[in-house]
Design a protein around this motif. Sequence first.
Motif, PDB file in Angstrom:
ATOM      1  N   UNK A  76       4.821   9.185   0.295  1.00 48.39           N
ATOM      2  CA  UNK A  76       5.182   9.636   0.075  1.00 48.39           C
ATOM      3  C   UNK A  76       6.112   9.601  -1.166  1.00 48.39           C
ATOM      4  N   UNK A  77       5.781  10.669  -2.227  1.00 43.61           N
ATOM      5  CA  UNK A  77       6.428  10.503  -3.144  1.00 43.61           C
ATOM      6  C   UNK A  77       8.306   9.773  -3.010  1.00 43.61           C
ATOM      7  N   UNK A  78       9.048   9.760  -2.416  1.00 42.40           N
ATOM      8  CA  UNK A  78      10.014   9.388  -2.142  1.00 42.40           C
ATOM      9  C   UNK A  78      10.114   7.866  -2.482  1.00 42.40           C
ATOM     10  N   UNK A  79       8.776   7.504  -1.154  1.00 45.57           N
ATOM     11  CA  UNK A  79       9.290   6.007  -2.165  1.00 45.57           C
ATOM     12  C   UNK A  79       8.065   4.955  -3.256  1.00 45.57           C
ATOM     13  N   UNK A  80       7.371   6.181  -3.927  1.00 45.33           N
ATOM     14  CA  UNK A  80       6.532   5.900  -5.197  1.00 45.33           C
ATOM     15  C   UNK A  80       7.365   4.878  -5.845  1.00 45.33           C
ATOM     16  N   UNK A  81       8.654   4.624  -6.654  1.00 42.70           N
ATOM     17  CA  UNK A  81       9.162   4.244  -6.973  1.00 42.70           C
ATOM     18  C   UNK A  81       8.913   2.659  -6.401  1.00 42.70           C
ATOM     19  N   UNK A  82       9.917   2.457  -5.319  1.00 42.94           N
ATOM     20  CA  UNK A  82       9.602   0.771  -4.584  1.00 42.94           C
ATOM     21  C   UNK A  82       8.430   0.551  -4.097  1.00 42.94           C
ATOM     22  N   UNK A  83       7.371   1.140  -4.855  1.00 36.85           N
ATOM     23  CA  UNK A  83       6.019   0.689  -4.681  1.00 36.85           C
ATOM     24  C   UNK A  83       5.602   0.173  -5.710  1.00 36.85           C
ATOM     25  N   UNK A  84       5.960   0.853  -7.008  1.00 33.58           N
ATOM     26  CA  UNK A  84       5.945   0.706  -8.068  1.00 33.58           C
ATOM     27  C   UNK A  84       6.258  -0.432  -8.539  1.00 33.58           C
ATOM     28  N   UNK A  85       7.942  -1.194  -7.928  1.00 28.24           N
ATOM     29  CA  UNK A  85       8.661  -2.454  -9.078  1.00 28.24           C
ATOM     30  C   UNK A  85       8.272  -3.320  -8.867  1.00 28.24           C
ATOM     31  N   UNK A  86       7.485  -3.460  -8.048  1.00 25.81           N
ATOM     32  CA  UNK A  86       6.777  -5.189  -8.040  1.00 25.81           C
ATOM     33  C   UNK A  86       5.251  -5.304  -7.999  1.00 25.81           C
ATOM     34  N   UNK A  87       4.845  -4.444  -9.269  1.00 29.67           N
ATOM     35  CA  UNK A  87       3.280  -4.458  -8.816  1.00 29.67           C
ATOM     36  C   UNK A  87       2.943  -5.613  -9.867  1.00 29.67           C
ATOM     37  N   UNK A  88       1.948  -6.267  -9.907  1.00 29.32           N
ATOM     38  CA  UNK A  88       1.482  -7.309 -10.629  1.00 29.32           C
ATOM     39  C   UNK A  88      -0.124  -6.061 -11.091  1.00 29.32           C
ATOM     40  N   UNK A  89      -0.665  -5.788 -10.139  1.00 31.65           N
ATOM     41  CA  UNK A  89      -1.633  -4.779 -10.627  1.00 31.65           C
ATOM     42  C   UNK A  89      -1.451  -3.585  -9.488  1.00 31.65           C
ATOM     43  N   UNK A 121       0.517  -1.317  -0.240  1.00 36.69           N
ATOM     44  CA  UNK A 121      -0.315  -0.228   0.143  1.00 36.69           C
ATOM     45  C   UNK A 121       0.626   1.301  -0.075  1.00 36.69           C
ATOM     46  N   UNK A 122       0.841   2.565  -0.866  1.00 38.13           N
ATOM     47  CA  UNK A 122       1.521   3.194  -0.861  1.00 38.13           C
ATOM     48  C   UNK A 122       0.007   4.710  -0.398  1.00 38.13           C
ATOM     49  N   UNK A 123       0.595   5.623   0.724  1.00 35.32           N
ATOM     50  CA  UNK A 123      -0.153   6.628   1.604  1.00 35.32           C
ATOM     51  C   UNK A 123       0.386   7.599   0.857  1.00 35.32           C
ATOM     52  N   UNK A 124       0.236   8.807   2.042  1.00 39.63           N
ATOM     53  CA  UNK A 124       1.182   9.486   1.882  1.00 39.63           C
ATOM     54  C   UNK A 124       1.848  10.348   3.410  1.00 39.63           C
ATOM     55  N   UNK A 125       1.096   9.446   4.390  1.00 39.13           N
ATOM     56  CA  UNK A 125       0.831   9.295   5.715  1.00 39.13           C
ATOM     57  C   UNK A 125       1.842   8.059   5.897  1.00 39.13           C
ATOM     58  N   UNK A 126       2.842   8.526   7.003  1.00 34.44           N
ATOM     59  CA  UNK A 126       3.433   6.554   7.414  1.00 34.44           C
ATOM     60  C   UNK A 126       2.448   5.615   8.045  1.00 34.44           C
TER      61      UNK A 126
END
Lengths: 309, 309
Positions: B177-190, B161-166
Amino acid sequence: MKIVIISPDHDTRAWEDAMWDENQDLEIEIYPDDTEREKTDFILAWNPPEGVFKHYPNLKVVASMGAGIRHLTKNKSLHAEVTVTKIEDDQLIEDLQYFVLTSVLNYCRNIPYYVIQQQQKNWNRISYHRPKETHVGVLGLGNIGLPVAQLLEKNNFKVSGWSNSEKEIENIDTFAGRDQLPNFLKELDVMVCLLPLTDDTEDILNKEVFNQLPEGAYLINVGRGSHLVESDLLEAIEEGTLSGAALDVFQDEPLPKDHPFWENEKITITPHTASVTQPSSVAHQILENYKNLKQGKELKHTVSRKKGY
Amino acid sequence: MKIVIISPDHDTRAWEDAMWDENQDLEIEIYPDDTEREKTDFILAWNPPEGVFKHYPNLKVVASMGAGIRHLTKNKSLHAEVTVTKIEDDQLIEDLQYFVLTSVLNYCRNIPYYVIQQQQKNWNRISYHRPKETHVGVLGLGNIGLPVAQLLEKNNFKVSGWSNSEKEIENIDTFAGRDQLPNFLKELDVMVCLLPLTDDTEDILNKEVFNQLPEGAYLINVGRGSHLVESDLLEAIEEGTLSGAALDVFQDEPLPKDHPFWENEKITITPHTASVTQPSSVAHQILENYKNLKQGKELKHTVSRKKGY
């Protein structure tokens, strides 16, 4: 060590590979090119041709390549003394669980309707059903039906189950035998068939049963094609007795091009894809039984030919 | 006691009936036929016309008819001192939970593909995805995103899950936050969008984000139409960056007849039907806030106009 595979309708290479991965000493022969049939005692089969087993006078075990075994037991050449085994695949159970959940949710959310509507560029919203307001009945509470019923219950559906023998299951109303079938049917919004195919359950999805459901109920068949009287389904949908159906299995597969199901928008067809057994995940249990046979041990996953499952 | 409803695009009768059921003394007037606007202090609204609030000099509260409030806050005539409230509907949350589960399972089981194939009378089986092998990322972990993520996790999906606050959530990997968005995205199937619509999240579903997903990932948007750059989605599907999308919300609704989404077989369109608020289940909270206003008590379900949710 030799296993003969009889499965004339299918490419058997994935099975050969999976069994070789388990045991490199194994000899595998494919019917009709197999040799020394009088020595063969173990056969792996799916849909064997009628009469084929008379060529194997010393056959001890026939292992089904799937969970169903009627394709074997209906073969008149199969001696009553031959042990029949089936596949018990946890992965298959999980796959069926989620396929049925998908099918029930699609009934609730009208997804097939929206896919068709999209092609007509129509923006028409129809009301949806909530799990907690949707009563799903599962026909068959065996090693597949039970976990399916439980997954539905875990997702807030109201769940009832019907089986041959009496069962008690937490949070699921259970019914047993033909006597209790009418009481099971009379309150269902969705009926899911997960029965084994036996003389008793063949043609069980028929007009008489449909008429005992509330008007507009929905049918999901993931059992076998022969559970369903296909002409009765068409009539029930035509008359509004049923609102529609999701079918994964058919009398004839692949479904013939001229079959009326294809063009019926109230029927959603999937090509027998609810669960696809991967040889690699079950080759081990076939070979284990083969060793059990050779060592005179008890076999696993045997089937009562009298009960049919 | 008077409430004014401003919702020129919709039939408001269900809202009127639901509020009268709660309180027979209530007076309800419908814009633009309402009277004595200088006395009006409480308005219930959805998509009010630009400029409309300048007619209400003594307005204290605008209640949104749904969970979203940007249709209100973007209206330049709405004074900063006016309190904005949103609907918090447990039923809406549950409906969204099961709609997203349906959409993710349909991705796994290729159901829209099979519905289209049925029309061509094709029996072609394609491989399916299992929940435990499918990594779903939920954008937004608020009062809607969190229970959606938890329902997916309960059904064996791998969930991030990704959200604004931790946040810290059992069995769910979280990113903030935006900083962690790439790490969140890089392994998703959906990837499932359940964000509130704010200046920060508008257009967040864009090419740059799609390019950070693994090739062939799948998008589900149940946030708002303005989260998605629609032309970027078409390009990403065309190029294979994304394998497809299920969309329930659009920039323009109803989706215009000439929109390219309609004819794209890799996009599944539903007509903003993930959750439909039933006035009867939320009229009570509107009237409770109205009473709170009159009695000088604190209002419920208020929104931070700065944060936008």
